[in-house]
Design an enzyme around this catalytic site. Structure first.
Site, PDB file in Angstrom:
ATOM      1  N   ASP A  75       0.806  -1.120  -0.109  1.00 17.71           N
ATOM      2  CA  ASP A  75       0.028   0.086   0.073  1.00 17.71           C
ATOM      3  C   ASP A  75       0.997   1.273  -0.079  1.00 17.71           C
ATOM      4  OD1 ASP A  75      -2.175  -1.825   0.422  1.00 17.71           O
ATOM      5  OD2 ASP A  75      -2.708  -1.203   2.290  1.00 17.71           O
ATOM      6  N   LYS A  76       0.228   2.313  -0.489  1.00 18.17           N
ATOM      7  CA  LYS A  76       0.992   3.519  -0.323  1.00 18.17           C
ATOM      8  C   LYS A  76       1.611   3.914   0.879  1.00 18.17           C
ATOM      9  CE  LYS A  76       0.190   8.492  -1.568  1.00 18.17           C
ATOM     10  NZ  LYS A  76      -0.714   9.638  -2.037  1.00 18.17           N
TER      11      LYS A  76
END
Length: 241
Positions: A75-76
């Site tokens: 995930d970012k």
């Protein structure tokens, strides 16, 4: 870490490194790179565009004819161990390892409150929320895909718990939604937890990864990111020597 090569290696830089990725290489061999992904940057292009980690992969060629490619994604807002393949054969083999659960993964998380016990297994089927929400997921006992996460408590304090979390399955946002669904959301989670939508830093870190590729054992641990250290210290963590 086993058979590792840290840092930039020998010789001058081949290409510009605007994202500082060479300094974040934890392991490199002819087939793979393990990168310490920084929090706050997406790994590849999405509908919103903007600078992504892949934009800096030219700095990670190290003389190879091809750019490395992602073997999986984080995930970012998640930091830590991210695996890249350096050749077509390695990329294909890594894909099989990740799909076939041939990769050992462990994450560290700081959660609000914490579980009652010291270790356990969360089983909660997951599905995408809807087309408009992209990767957002929901627990759906009837229509979700089987999803399981093992956890154990490494420390407690200050109203938080320090967990090691091992994804048995690999669903999108699995650790985040499993934690929130179980009553102890990950600190800084603005989607599934109680953090504000702006300014929050997710306290989820891909701490360890291990696999065997082309006869080499790769076993890598990523250092704790700065943004997690204060909360971890409340739970009993101490900086590594």
């Amino acid at each position: 870490m086993t058979g590792q090569h840290r840092g930039t290696g020998n010789g001058p830089a081949e290409e510009p490194d605007p994202l500082g990725l060479r300094e974040r290489v934890l392991y490199r061999d002819p087939a793979a790179i393990v990168l310490d992904k920084p929090a706050g940057i997406a790994v590849h292009k999405g509908p919103k565009g903007g600078l992504v980690l892949e934009d800096g992969f030219g700095a990670l060629r190290f003389g190879a004819p091809r750019l490395p490619q992602l073997a999986h994604r984080l995930d970012k807002e998640t930091s830590g161990c991210l695996v890249l393949g350096r050749t077509p054969g390695a990329i294909a083999a890594l894909g099989r390892l990740f799909a076939g659960r041939g990769v050992e993964k462990a994450y560290w998380a700081v959660v609000e409150g914490g579980p009652a016990g010291e270790e356990g297994l969360i089983e909660a089927p997951l599905r995408k929320r809807d087309a408009q929400r992209g990767w957002w997921m929901v627990v759906d006992a009837q229509g979700g895909q089987p999803s399981a996460t093992r956890w154990r408590v490494l420390g407690r304090g200050g109203g938080f718990s320090w967990l090691e979390m091992v994804p048995v399955t690999g669903r999108t946002h699995q650790l985040r939604i499993h934690s929130a669904h179980s009553g102890f959301p990950i600190l800084g989670d603005a989607i599934y937890g109680r953090a504000p939508r702006t300014g929050a830093r997710l306290h989820l870190h891909a701490r360890h990864i291990a696999f065997t590729l082309e006869g080499r054992r790769v076993d890598v641990t990523a250092p704790v990111p700065l943004h997690m250290q204060a909360a971890l210290s409340l739970t009993g963590w101490r900086p590594e020597a």
